[in-house]
Design a protein around this motif. Sequence first.
Motif, PDB file in Angstrom:
ATOM      1  N   THR A  25      21.050   5.171 -27.960  1.00  0.00           N
ATOM      2  CA  THR A  25      22.488   5.150 -28.214  1.00  0.00           C
ATOM      3  C   THR A  25      23.205   4.155 -27.318  1.00  0.00           C
ATOM      4  OG1 THR A  25      22.404   7.483 -28.839  1.00  0.00           O
ATOM      5  CG2 THR A  25      24.562   6.578 -28.295  1.00  0.00           C
ATOM      6  N   GLY A  26      22.814   4.116 -26.061  1.00  0.00           N
ATOM      7  CA  GLY A  26      23.447   3.201 -25.114  1.00  0.00           C
ATOM      8  C   GLY A  26      22.506   2.910 -23.964  1.00  0.00           C
ATOM      9  N   VAL A  27      22.663   1.745 -23.360  1.00  0.00           N
ATOM     10  CA  VAL A  27      21.753   1.343 -22.291  1.00  0.00           C
ATOM     11  C   VAL A  27      22.455   0.382 -21.345  1.00  0.00           C
ATOM     12  CG1 VAL A  27      20.841  -0.563 -23.681  1.00  0.00           C
ATOM     13  CG2 VAL A  27      19.455   0.365 -21.803  1.00  0.00           C
ATOM     14  N   SER A  28      22.049   0.428 -20.090  1.00  0.00           N
ATOM     15  CA  SER A  28      22.534  -0.516 -19.095  1.00  0.00           C
ATOM     16  C   SER A  28      21.338  -0.934 -18.244  1.00  0.00           C
ATOM     17  CB  SER A  28      23.596   0.139 -18.206  1.00  0.00           C
ATOM     18  OG  SER A  28      24.039  -0.748 -17.193  1.00  0.00           O
ATOM     19  N   VAL A  29      21.255  -2.226 -17.931  1.00  0.00           N
ATOM     20  CA  VAL A  29      20.115  -2.718 -17.171  1.00  0.00           C
ATOM     21  C   VAL A  29      20.574  -3.751 -16.161  1.00  0.00           C
ATOM     22  CG1 VAL A  29      19.631  -4.513 -18.882  1.00  0.00           C
ATOM     23  CG2 VAL A  29      17.790  -3.735 -17.376  1.00  0.00           C
TER      24      VAL A  29
END
Length: 220
Positions: A25-29
């Motif tokens: 659904t959502g991601v941060s890297v």
Amino acid sequence: MSLNINATSPHLEAVLQAVLDRGETGVSVAAYYRGKLIAHGTAGYADVSEKRPVDEKTLFPVFSVTKGIIALAVHIQAERGLLTTDAPVSRYWPEFAAHGKESITVEDVLSHRAGIPQMPATTPAQMADWDWMIARIAEQEPIFQPGKHNAYHVLVWGGIVGEIVRRADPKHRPFKVFVEEEICRPLGISDFHLGVADDDLDRVATLYGGDSFGMDDKYG
């Protein structure tokens, strides 16, 4: 589908798109090299119903990734001579010795060989009550011979190790305070939380996927 992708390179943008295409659904890297931020990106929604996009301030639950931080706290104390890993846990936490646990060492706990992987019967509210959980863990009776068998202490490990750190700390600070003051602050980390403050709850990404637990707890 393309959902609010912000990335520092086309290659990273393609990777984030692939992650979304696979159902996230959502991601941060973010990637660092020798202390320097070299790539970062966000994609998708922190909350789908609210159409709230993931951004650099979004907080994600990291679950057992916290075990690495917790283990680091123990090793900081060992380096300072506040504890030794071959000592019994009961040297620092006398109540832990109950029901045949007097020989369990700090190293046994770190290695998931304490013999008490089972979770006490509890509610979500009780799980958030440190003193309640610590008292229940101290009452546990080993279901495996301590020091002889490895069994992943999924949910109790952080409580055991965190309480050892709290007891060995000359200031007896709550464990999350020890982590904040001795690990996060010196490293300039401002957004690692062992319990999110009410004012930051609207930054936390919503978890999706239902209430099922993908692992059979055979110890409870």
